[in-house]
Design an enzyme around this catalytic site. Structure first.
Site, PDB file in Angstrom:
ATOM      1  N   ARG A  88      40.071  34.328  31.489  1.00 13.79           N
ATOM      2  CA  ARG A  88      40.877  34.305  32.710  1.00 13.79           C
ATOM      3  C   ARG A  88      41.011  32.910  33.331  1.00 13.79           C
ATOM      4  NH1 ARG A  88      42.421  39.289  34.370  1.00 13.79           N
ATOM      5  NH2 ARG A  88      41.083  41.086  33.988  1.00 13.79           N
ATOM      6  N   ASP A 108      50.891  39.404  35.038  1.00 15.09           N
ATOM      7  CA  ASP A 108      51.706  38.633  35.981  1.00 15.09           C
ATOM      8  C   ASP A 108      51.107  37.253  36.236  1.00 15.09           C
ATOM      9  OD1 ASP A 108      49.626  39.974  37.197  1.00 15.09           O
ATOM     10  OD2 ASP A 108      50.662  40.325  39.073  1.00 15.09           O
ATOM     11  N   ASP A 158      47.706  47.794  33.400  1.00 13.18           N
ATOM     12  CA  ASP A 158      48.001  48.211  34.775  1.00 13.18           C
ATOM     13  C   ASP A 158      49.443  48.690  34.966  1.00 13.18           C
ATOM     14  OD1 ASP A 158      45.481  47.247  35.101  1.00 13.18           O
ATOM     15  OD2 ASP A 158      46.022  45.530  36.329  1.00 13.18           O
ATOM     16  N   LYS A 200      31.712  74.432  38.562  1.00 13.47           N
ATOM     17  CA  LYS A 200      30.699  74.117  39.586  1.00 13.47           C
ATOM     18  C   LYS A 200      30.764  72.691  40.118  1.00 13.47           C
ATOM     19  CE  LYS A 200      27.048  73.118  36.240  1.00 13.47           C
ATOM     20  NZ  LYS A 200      25.692  73.327  35.817  1.00 13.47           N
TER      21      LYS A 200
HETATM   22  P1  FBP Z   1      45.067  42.082  33.528  1.00 16.15           P
HETATM   23  O1  FBP Z   1      45.857  42.173  34.802  1.00 16.15           O
HETATM   24  O2  FBP Z   1      44.622  40.735  33.207  1.00 16.15           O
HETATM   25  O3  FBP Z   1      45.795  42.737  32.384  1.00 16.15           O
HETATM   26  O4  FBP Z   1      43.740  42.937  33.713  1.00 16.15           O
HETATM   27  C1  FBP Z   1      43.777  44.249  34.119  1.00 16.15           C
HETATM   28  C2  FBP Z   1      42.440  44.846  34.441  1.00 16.15           C
HETATM   29  O5  FBP Z   1      42.029  45.698  33.396  1.00 16.15           O
HETATM   30  C3  FBP Z   1      42.480  45.589  35.782  1.00 16.15           C
HETATM   31  O6  FBP Z   1      42.932  46.911  35.604  1.00 16.15           O
HETATM   32  C4  FBP Z   1      41.055  45.478  36.251  1.00 16.15           C
HETATM   33  O7  FBP Z   1      40.945  45.567  37.656  1.00 16.15           O
HETATM   34  C5  FBP Z   1      40.640  44.119  35.773  1.00 16.15           C
HETATM   35  O8  FBP Z   1      41.420  43.853  34.625  1.00 16.15           O
HETATM   36  C6  FBP Z   1      39.188  44.033  35.439  1.00 16.15           C
HETATM   37  O9  FBP Z   1      38.872  42.718  35.131  1.00 16.15           O
HETATM   38  P2  FBP Z   1      37.660  42.266  34.224  1.00 16.15           P
HETATM   39  O10 FBP Z   1      38.036  42.567  32.803  1.00 16.15           O
HETATM   40  O11 FBP Z   1      37.602  40.805  34.461  1.00 16.15           O
HETATM   41  O12 FBP Z   1      36.467  43.040  34.639  1.00 16.15           O
END
Ligand code: FBP
Length: 545
Positions: A142, A172, A202, A239
């Site tokens: 990231r 995005d 997402d 339950k």
């Molecule tokens: P992207 O937007 O980079 O595709 O990531 C999506 C996602 O899977 C989200 O749904 C989630 O909140 C986030 O990544 C989790 O991030 P990490 O993998 O860093 O725990």
């Protein structure tokens, strides 16, 4: 080769389908000049070299002969099923233009470009990853590409490897980075093209030009299988109430799609919570009422789907987060340790925001105050909303019991589905869609394009009829506040309350809440009748109907 399952071995033989146009040489047909979705003047000024370019559609034509060239690829952000197929499509596309062309993968995301960590994707390596889930062929990361120093380090290695074009596979935020990099290299006349590919489970990277981001299809089908299994269990033992949080960051597309597939008792939609200005107590009351109604029918069990970002959409909490972001972006806050930061933010919050902050359980308040990803997003996957809501519902039901308004039992189970689906083996849809996106990217490169996103449209039709082309990334941009500053970003697509998927759900949800109308979708199928194997998501079907 590492040992693999029989399914993976059989699946590796699958030849993904391509749109008919991409099966032979193509010519790029240009549409009209484009504009960004918002802040046109500012975006134009920020992207003078890549702003206003036309949308491109590929049609059958003659491919001019090209000198051999090399291409780089980066997987960026969260994993999504089909990433390896984008790479295999690009690999095959690039080799079809000239077998001497080479594809290099940068290791562990954009950081690999900056740190010069790369590997060549050879035919043998590629063959091990065709039609598999995951991003493990080169890994993802990231790192945010935004500094000139990073771009300059990038160009050094791109030149060293003779790379003419870089493909960035991302959501995005990552495609925003791709656009910034394309603009920088164009301004400097470095001769390196940058192309984006729309990825994210997402489902929030979509617009008039992009029908869906890849991975959404497989991830939703994987979660729906699990939710269906839970619903069978739930309806067998009768339950428990199962509180199921689903990934998706801000948007509720995943939760909504799973609701359309599984017909749970309750599905919260964050965008609706915001539009109706619901408080946390309103949300809790809504769930508790559905529990009480079913208890009155003797049904002390049920399922609740919760989008992971819901907390950010409760207006009072949204206001709090906006102020927390501003406070955390100040240099004073950034120089503090984590525990000092909490005291610092509390000292700087307005009275109203401080009251909301103090009303939250300590763990939730800490996560809201501290955890941000490199793009400044609250890390909603770390917040245990499913437990927060079930605890608050239990308290409300206890109170109603005392008041004689509820008679029943409320046993709970909690689940969070996110990582379970991000690396699943791609469905036929994602396998074909991703391969086509990658192959198409090679044609954008061959046509000299930069600052474009690879797009494939008409995907509810058979693959042969899919339409291939490119859309300028600047067209999707506007200015938004990130880390305390206004930045150009791709506009996120949230669930539209007047869109067909939500309207269909809203027309059914009262019936699903009271009755036990569960659907059990079962596992993704790769071989068999087309209506079982090749269905797109319900969201896409309803949107394209
Ligand atoms: P992207 O937007 O980079 O595709 O990531 C999506 C996602 O899977 C989200 O749904 C989630 O909140 C986030 O990544 C989790 O991030 P990490 O993998 O860093 O725990």
């Amino acid at each position: 080769m590492a040992s693999i399952s029989a399914l993976q071995a059989a699946r590796s033989q699958y030849q993904p389908k391509l749109p008919k146009t991409l099966q032979g040489p193509v010519v790029a047909v240009e549409g009209k000049a484009t504009q960004s979705v918002g802040n046109q003047a500012e975006i134009k000024e920020l992207f003078p070299n890549t702003y206003g370019m036309p949308v491109i559609t590929f049609e059958a034509g003659a491919q001019p002969k090209l000198e051999p060239f090399n291409v780089g690829i980066i997987l960026s952000g969260g994993q999504a099923p089909g990433g390896h197929n984008v790479i295999s499509g690009l690999f095959d596309g690039v080799k079809s233009l000239n077998p001497q062309n080479k594809l290099y993968g940068f290791i562990l995301g954009p950081g690999g470009l900056v740190d010069h960590k790369y590997m060549e994707i050879t035919p043998e390596l590629m063959d091990q990853y065709r039609n598999t889930g995951g991003f493990d062929i080169i890994g993802s990361g990231r790192t945010k590409l935004e500094e000139v120093d990073q771009f300059e380090k990038g160009i050094q290695i791109l030149r060293e490897l003779g790379i003419k074009a870089l493909v960035i596979i991302g959501g995005d935020d990552s495609n925003t980075n791709a656009c910034v990099l394309a603009e920088y290299y164009a301004a400097k006349k470095y001769g390196v093209q940058v192309i984006g590919c729309p990825k994210t489970i997402d489902g929030d990277l979509k617009n008039e030009q992009i029908e869906t981001s890849f991975g959404f299809d497989t991830a939703c089908k994987t979660y729906s299988e699990l939710i269906g299994n839970i619903q069978r269990d739930c309806n067998s033992a009768r339950k428990y109430w199962h509180f199921i949080k689903l990934m998706g960051r801000s948007a509720s597309h995943i939760a909504l799609e799973c609701a359309l597939q599984c017909q749970p008792n309750i599905c919260l939609v964050s965008e609706e919570v915001e539009a109706k200005e619901m408080s946390l107590d309103d949300v809790v009351t809504y769930i508790a009422q559905a529990v009480a109604n079913r208890a009155a029918d003797g049904n002390n069990f049920g399922t609740v789907l919760i989008p992971e970002g819901i907390i950010e959409f409760i207006p009072a909490i949204k206001k709090l987060i906006a102020q927390l972001n501003d406070i955390l972006a100040t240099p004073e806050a950034q120089n503090l340790g984590r525990s000092e930061q909490i005291d610092f933010v509390k000292a700087h919050l307005t009275k109203d925001n401080l009251a909301v902050f103090n009303s939250l359980p300590t763990s939730v308040a800490r996560q809201l105050a501290l955890d941000r990803d490199p793009h400044g997003n609250v890390q909603v996957s770390l917040i245990e909303t499913e437990k927060l809501l079930s605890t608050m519902v239990a308290a409300k039901l206890d109170q109603w019991k005392k008041e004689g308004k509820y008679v029943g039992k409320f046993g709970t189970q909690h689940h969070f589905f996110g990582y379970e689906g991000r690396c699943a083996a791609p469905s036929n849809y994602d396998a074909d869609y991703c391969y086509s996106l990658g192959y198409n990217a090679s044609r954008l490169i061959a046509n000299g394009k930069t600052g474009y996103m690879s797009v494939i449209k008409n995907t509810t039709k058979p693959a042969a009829e899919w339409i291939a082309g490119g859309v300028p990334i600047t067209m999707m941009m506007n200015l938004e506040k990130r880390n305390g500053k206004m930045k150009p970003v791709i506009r996120k697509a949230l669930v539209e309350l007047d869109g067909a998927p939500f309207k269909y759900f809203a027309s059914k949800r009262d019936e699903w809440a009271r009755q036990t109308a569960y659907v059990y979708p079962g596992p993704i199928q790769y071989w068999g009748p087309s209506e079982v194997c090749d269905q797109t998501t319900k969201t896409l079907q309803l949107e394209q109907a």
